[in-house]
Design a protein around this motif. Structure first.
Motif, mmCIF file in Angstrom:
data_model
loop_
_atom_site.group_PDB
_atom_site.id
_atom_site.type_symbol
_atom_site.label_atom_id
_atom_site.label_comp_id
_atom_site.label_asym_id
_atom_site.label_seq_id
_atom_site.Cartn_x
_atom_site.Cartn_y
_atom_site.Cartn_z
ATOM 1 N N SER A 103 -6.068 5.639 21.344
ATOM 2 C CA SER A 103 -7.342 6.364 21.278
ATOM 3 C C SER A 103 -8.328 5.838 22.308
ATOM 4 C CB SER A 103 -7.974 6.218 19.894
ATOM 5 O OG SER A 103 -7.153 6.809 18.943
ATOM 6 N N ALA A 145 -2.017 19.269 19.596
ATOM 7 C CA ALA A 145 -2.283 19.178 21.032
ATOM 8 C C ALA A 145 -1.797 20.442 21.744
ATOM 9 C CB ALA A 145 -1.604 17.938 21.614
ATOM 10 N N TYR A 177 -2.969 3.585 16.772
ATOM 11 C CA TYR A 177 -4.122 4.458 16.943
ATOM 12 C C TYR A 177 -5.181 3.836 17.853
ATOM 13 C CZ TYR A 177 -8.049 7.467 15.861
ATOM 14 O OH TYR A 177 -9.095 8.331 15.972
ATOM 15 N N LEU A 200 -11.078 12.191 18.678
ATOM 16 C CA LEU A 200 -10.552 11.104 17.845
ATOM 17 C C LEU A 200 -10.549 11.495 16.363
ATOM 18 C CD1 LEU A 200 -11.890 7.802 19.449
ATOM 19 C CD2 LEU A 200 -9.967 9.226 20.070
ATOM 20 N N PRO A 221 -3.445 3.609 6.054
ATOM 21 C CA PRO A 221 -3.318 3.171 7.445
ATOM 22 C C PRO A 221 -3.013 4.278 8.444
ATOM 23 C CG PRO A 221 -1.456 2.426 6.135
ATOM 24 C CD PRO A 221 -2.366 3.155 5.198
ATOM 25 N N LEU A 222 -3.732 4.202 9.568
ATOM 26 C CA LEU A 222 -3.363 4.944 10.762
ATOM 27 C C LEU A 222 -2.244 4.140 11.426
ATOM 28 C CD1 LEU A 222 -7.023 5.545 11.851
ATOM 29 C CD2 LEU A 222 -5.361 7.377 11.586
ATOM 30 N N PRO A 223 -1.474 4.756 12.332
ATOM 31 C CA PRO A 223 -0.391 4.001 12.975
ATOM 32 C C PRO A 223 -0.927 2.736 13.646
ATOM 33 C CG PRO A 223 -0.224 6.325 13.506
ATOM 34 C CD PRO A 223 -1.516 6.150 12.783
ATOM 35 N N TYR A 227 -1.297 11.196 24.708
ATOM 36 C CA TYR A 227 -1.939 10.479 23.600
ATOM 37 C C TYR A 227 -1.199 10.699 22.288
ATOM 38 C CZ TYR A 227 -5.675 9.897 20.059
ATOM 39 O OH TYR A 227 -6.427 9.569 18.965
ATOM 40 N N VAL A 228 -0.932 11.966 21.946
ATOM 41 C CA VAL A 228 -0.295 12.213 20.641
ATOM 42 C C VAL A 228 1.141 11.691 20.626
ATOM 43 C CG1 VAL A 228 -1.765 14.143 19.994
ATOM 44 C CG2 VAL A 228 0.326 14.593 21.239
ATOM 45 N N LEU A 229 1.767 11.628 21.795
ATOM 46 C CA LEU A 229 3.124 11.090 21.820
ATOM 47 C C LEU A 229 3.127 9.565 21.738
ATOM 48 C CD1 LEU A 229 4.665 13.460 24.516
ATOM 49 C CD2 LEU A 229 5.122 13.438 22.058
ATOM 50 N N LEU A 265 0.788 7.795 20.259
ATOM 51 C CA LEU A 265 -0.015 7.314 19.124
ATOM 52 C C LEU A 265 0.804 6.438 18.182
ATOM 53 C CD1 LEU A 265 -2.994 8.149 17.978
ATOM 54 C CD2 LEU A 265 -1.627 9.094 16.167
ATOM 55 N N VAL A 266 2.027 6.832 17.895
ATOM 56 C CA VAL A 266 2.831 6.036 16.967
ATOM 57 C C VAL A 266 3.360 4.769 17.635
ATOM 58 C CG1 VAL A 266 4.881 6.011 15.521
ATOM 59 C CG2 VAL A 266 3.343 7.981 15.476
ATOM 60 N N PHE A 276 0.844 -1.188 0.000
ATOM 61 C CA PHE A 276 0.000 0.000 0.000
ATOM 62 C C PHE A 276 0.880 1.239 0.000
ATOM 63 C CE2 PHE A 276 0.741 -1.102 4.402
ATOM 64 C CZ PHE A 276 1.051 0.112 4.980
ATOM 65 N N LEU A 302 0.530 16.063 15.069
ATOM 66 C CA LEU A 302 -0.406 15.772 16.160
ATOM 67 C C LEU A 302 0.026 16.484 17.431
ATOM 68 C CD1 LEU A 302 -0.932 11.970 15.536
ATOM 69 C CD2 LEU A 302 -2.497 13.827 15.002
ATOM 70 N N LEU A 303 1.332 16.497 17.658
ATOM 71 C CA LEU A 303 1.852 17.197 18.826
ATOM 72 C C LEU A 303 1.567 18.695 18.695
ATOM 73 C CD1 LEU A 303 3.401 16.902 21.458
ATOM 74 C CD2 LEU A 303 5.518 17.238 20.181
ATOM 75 N N PRO A 311 3.358 12.413 12.252
ATOM 76 C CA PRO A 311 2.900 12.368 13.645
ATOM 77 C C PRO A 311 3.253 13.630 14.416
ATOM 78 C CG PRO A 311 4.165 10.397 13.085
ATOM 79 C CD PRO A 311 4.292 11.329 11.923
ATOM 80 N N PHE A 353 -3.663 13.823 11.206
ATOM 81 C CA PHE A 353 -2.653 12.837 10.815
ATOM 82 C C PHE A 353 -2.590 12.674 9.296
ATOM 83 C CE2 PHE A 353 -1.369 8.489 9.749
ATOM 84 C CZ PHE A 353 -0.101 8.497 10.306
ATOM 85 N N PHE A 354 -3.750 12.651 8.646
ATOM 86 C CA PHE A 354 -3.744 12.353 7.213
ATOM 87 C C PHE A 354 -3.416 13.562 6.335
ATOM 88 C CE2 PHE A 354 -6.163 8.395 8.147
ATOM 89 C CZ PHE A 354 -5.178 7.558 7.666
#
Lengths: 318, 151, 496
Positions: free
Chosen positions: B100, C416, B96, C396, B141-143, B87-89, B91-92, A63, C412-413, C409, C403-404
């Motif tokens: 989440s 926040a 997700y 969420l 894909p999300l992480p 959360y944002v730290l 996430l990876v 992908f 995202l920080l 990433p 992200f997209f």
């Protein structure tokens, strides 16, 4: 006894499932191909057309994901730090792989990669507006020398291939100090400025040039292009090596240290995908110039380009 | 009595100090000395000097004016703010879905929900649906987590 | 162009054509209405599907998704005060106060009608005057662009709720944030303080989602349980009556023209247009005293202008082959995939395809009205779920949306931190709309100023000699700045 066998099997399964990169089983999960720009751009569409054929050739799933920013360096820096397991590859252009790491302080460089294969390569062309008084490179040099500081060349941004093309031309011709450089944010605004007469010269691939009313002046290839046989090569107009050849190329890179067997498998799949009917049709439709090199050839090519482009970067003053 | 260190005054002083720091940071940096419009600091310096001037005025205004602070529920806000940063730290590294579900549960708990079923199931269902849609239907894909590549 | 219309209509009014247009518009509205998901992500989500379609449907689908999502953004902006995109940020200013007053249905009604009119008008302009407008846009070199952006910046004054100083500060903070990252002229990294991640700069959308959506989540959590305001009551769109349009038509026409004009110019975009139109309406509308408190004229201005941009941006794209914004760039790239060469010969080589795109764009805007009503009716029950669940859903979705946008990433920080700082600043009376304006206009302001100085060899005074357009724009900008001062003085004289 039974429990030991069970445990061994469980551990083995865990290792295979998580660690993964055993060459003969590769791939056991989908391969991520990273585009260092936003969805919908030229690179993105090329890889989206490529991915299904590549997936078929490698016998797994693949992908495309996008990670944009910093002229492609954000994605490359992120991939450089990843585990070399063959499940993550990036499609880097000449600028992402060989130019940006030499002009910016970024956490990747020459030795961060296992080159897999090159996919496309197009020579660049220096051009001017079709109704401009400049018919040949000599006209340009004479005009610039007569009016130092008057003429302006554009680019799509500092360090972009469009910038390198104009720098190779005017530095090679020895008049770069008597001209001004005007960077734009992307090729679109620059082309518009060319049509409006704000800038007089721009350089890009032949494909981009054909979109407007432009006149090619010189082509940075080792021989004349069959599509424009009257346009001289850079060497013919007196531009010395290493500035006389400049290609916008792109290829797949995995993080350094990838297992050779996996590299082989990916490189072979890349060749099959490039030769597939579907991808050939894509290339014909979009006038993409394909140029396959396998992993063994791509590695020295990439290293040679890295060295050659440092001369250009010096000339550009970046 | 409380007025000298009101929230508003602290904020305006902090902004002023930040502006001073940023203005100072534009000097003495190693940039190619091209001068004028070629200097990377040409434009930011103009902006920052104006910002600094405004910040000085702003500190003055906030020192003179007396205003009653809006009421605030400190606890839930701080919990959510910290949880969101975590959360944002995470996430990876965690993927997700797991992160989440975690942050969703913390938000619900912080605003006063106590039924464990609601607190965990709602965020799990929501993030699970998003992962299913993006990772598996759209192939965007999300992480994902280090434990299972599909979630 | 017009000669090819009949054949082009034949392409659109087929089962497949209409299906693509209606489904695409519907999906665009839904995606745009989700907090955090903006046009860019909506188009990225749909892109893979267009690759296997034929020419006309593929482009029409992208257009439908885009136009739908620009409109859809106004739904979440009005109902829950979280714009999905920068271009709906101006819609919040009057839309949300209206909704809080209990007039959510009416606010959406105004927004819908304004969007439809803005979109339709820009489609008509596109069909009849694309080449002429594209030629006119060539008059905008760096110096003219600089003057235009300067004019745009004066909007900060008019959207500064409460304190002018704090509004200006927010605006300049936005301008500063836009300079972080790679320098557009030399490529050197600025204000990264050793952090490589900052080299790509702060993503506009990450900051917008942070300061609007996330800080809204925190604001709601901060309210003590007794004075939590319930989510707005909403039972579907209420269209404005014809009599209610009295006195508002002039503002609408002006906003549509602003949207079209700005859309045609490269490097500006829908958010700029929405803010400039809003500021102009606030300056000249008879109802200007009510702006920011839920005045329909404010909604009309921003919504008609941002939808008019979608058409305006198609002008340079189709007439010159030069993309007007990120979305039109995707459309051009998709065209190449189908063997069509974008460029100055695009319209002359493919008259039928182009006519189909323009006519399709008209049809899409017609469909916004009924489909918008359907989607917002679907949204009504969602608004009745528990507020706590809503906060989780917003958080969420914002994460997914940010992200997209770039797949990074780090954004995202940024979101926040922007959310937390935005929450603190909003509490202390710093308006956030100027911050967004600053970030939107900052990059173009800087590059056009520095390009202009390179062209004139560093002489700023040369900017307005021999550049009549720039001169006129600069005079208007000064006038916009002087106006509030003059008004204050006048008011004093009256009261004295």
């Amino acid at each position: 006894m039974k429990s030991i066998v069970k445990t061994t099997a469980a551990v083995a399964a865990l290792v295979l499932g998580a660690g993964g990169a055993v060459a003969q089983d590769f791939p056991v999960r989908p391969i991520n191909m990273i585009v260092p720009f936003n969805a919908g751009g030229g690179t993105d569409l090329l890889l989206r057309a490529f991915a299904p054929h590549f997936a078929e050739a490698v016998g797994g799933d693949a992908f495309v994901s996008n990670m944009a920013g910093g002229s492609g360096t954000v994605a490359a820096a992120a991939l450089a730090g990843q585990k070399p397991d063959g499940y993550q590859m990036g499609y880097w252009s000449v600028t992402v792989a060989t130019v940006q790491p030499q002009i910016k302080d970024i956490p990747y460089g020459l030795d961060s990669w296992t080159p897999i294969c090159s996919v496309a390569a197009s020579p660049t062309v220096l051009f001017t507006q079709a109704d401009s008084p400049f018919k040949t490179v000599d006209d340009v040099v004479a005009a610039v020398k007569a009016n130092p500081g008057k003429y302006i060349y554009g680019s799509s941004g500092p360090g972009a291939i469009t910038h390198l093309t104009t720098v190779a031309a005017f530095s090679g011709l020895g008049v770069i100090d008597q001209m001004k450089h005007l960077p734009f944010q992307g090729s679109g605004p620059a082309m518009q400025a060319m049509a409006a007469g704000t800038i007089q010269f721009f350089g890009d691939t032949e494909l981009l040039m054909t979109r407007g009313d432009f006149r090619p002046l010189v082509v940075f290839n080792n021989e004349r292009l069959s599509s424009m046989p009257d346009v001289p090569t850079a060497a013919e107009v007196g531009i010395a090596a290493p500035l006389n050849e400049l290609y916008l190329w792109g290829g797949l890179f995995a993080p350094a240290g990838l297992e050779p067997a996996v590299t082989q498998k990916l490189s072979a799949a890349c060749e099959m995908a490039i030769n597939s009917d579907g991808f050939q049709k894509f290339a014909a439709d979009t006038s993409t110039v394909l140029n396959y090199r396998n992993a063994a050839d791509f590695d020295p090519f990439y290293r040679a380009q890295y060295a050659a482009n440092s001369a250009l970067i010096d000339a550009a003053g970046l | 009595m409380t007025s000298l260190f009101s929230e508003r005054r602290i904020v305006s002083v902090v902004i002023f100090l930040l502006a001073v720091g940023l203005v100072l940071s534009t000097f003495g940096l190693e940039f190619a000395d091209l001068g004028g419009a070629f200097s990377p600091m040409f434009f930011p310096r103009i902006i920052l000097f104006i910002l600094l001037g405004l910040a000085v005025l702003n500190v003055g205004i906030d020192m003179l004016a007396v205003r009653v602070a809006q009421p605030i529920e400190v606890l839930p806000v701080s919990v959510i703010a910290v949880a969101f940063l975590a959360y944002v730290l995470l996430l990876v590294p965690l993927g997700y879905f797991l992160s989440s579900t975690g942050v969703g549960a913390i938000i619900l708990f912080a605003v006063g929900l106590r039924n464990p079923l609601q607190v965990v199931l709602v965020p799990a269902a929501a993030s699970g649906a998003l992962v299913g849609l993006f990772n598996h239907v759209l192939k965007m894909p999300l992480p994902t987590s280090p434990f299972f590549w599909w979630i | 162009m017009i000669a090819s219309l009949p054949e082009a209509l034949g392409l659109i009014f087929t089962f497949e054509g209409l299906l693509v247009l209606s489904l695409g518009t519907m999906l665009g509205i839904i995606l745009g209405a989700l907090p955090g998901i903006g046009s860019t992500v909506a188009v990225a989500m749909i892109l893979p599907f267009t690759l296997s379609m034929s020419q006309a449907p593929a482009i029409l689908l992208l257009l439908a998704i885009h136009a739908g999502s620009v409109y859809g953004g106004s739904i979440s902006a009005i109902l829950i005060n979280t714009p999905g995109t920068p271009q709906s940020a101006a819609t919040c200013l009057d839309g949300y106060p209206m909704a809080q007053r209990g007039e959510a249905g009416k606010a959406l009604g105004w927004a819908t009608v304004a969007s439809v009119i803005g979109g339709l008008a820009s489609a008509v302009v596109l069909i009849f005057a694309a080449p002429q407008l594209a030629a006119f846009a060539l008059n905008f070199g760096p110096i003219e662009t600089f003057a235009l952006i300067l004019l745009g910046l004066t909007c900060i004054v008019s959207v500064s709720e409460g304190s002018l100083i704090k509004g200006l500060m927010a605006g300049f903070m936005g301008l500063f944030l836009s300079t972080v990252g790679g320098d557009p002229i030399t490529g050197e990294a600025r204000f990264t303080f050793g952090h490589f991640q900052l080299i790509a700069g702060f993503d506009l959308l990450a900051v917008v989602i942070g300061v609007f959506a996330l800080s809204e989540v925190l604001t709601r959590a901060a309210a003590s349980p007794e004075d939590i305001k319930p989510l707005v009551a909403f039972n579907g769109i209420v269209l404005p009556k014809l009599s209610e349009w009295k006195g508002r038509v002039k503002g609408l026409v002006k906003s549509v023209l602003i949207g079209n004009g700005i859309g045609v110019l490269p490097g500006t975009g829908a958010a700029t247009a929405a803010f400039i139109a809003y500021a102009e309406a606030r300056r000249s509308a008879p109802t200007r005293a009510n702006f920011g408190k839920g005045e329909p004229d404010g909604l009309i201005a921003s919504e008609s202008a941002n939808n008019a941009v979608t058409g305006g941006a198609l002008v340079p794209t189709m007439a010159l082959g030069i993309p007007g914004d990120a979305i039109t760039a995707v459309m051009l790239a998709t065209l190449t995939l189908h063997g069509v060469t974008p460029g100055i010969r695009l319209m002359s080589d493919n008259p039928v395809l182009m006519a189909a795109i323009f006519a399709g764009f008209f049809v899409i805007n017609l469909m916004l009205l009924p489909l918008g009503m359907v989607v917002s009716r679907m949204a009504a029950p969602i608004l009745r779920i528990k507020e706590a669940y809503m906060l989780v859903m917003i958080s969420l979705l914002c994460t997914v949306g940010v992200f997209f946008v770039r797949g990074n990433p780090f954004d995202l920080l940024v979101m926040a931190v922007a959310g937390i700082i935005g929450f603190i600043l909003r509490r202390q009376g710093y308006p956030m709309a100027p911050l967004v304006i600053g970030m939107v206009l900052g990059p173009t302001l800087e590059i056009s100023l520095r390009q202009g100085l390179i062209i004139t060899d560093g002489s700023f005074s040369a900017f307005f000699v021999g550049h009549p357009i720039a001169g006129v724009l600069a005079v208007i900008a000064v006038g916009m700045l002087a106006l509030p001062v003059i008004r204050v003085i006048k008011d004093r004289q009256v009261s004295a």
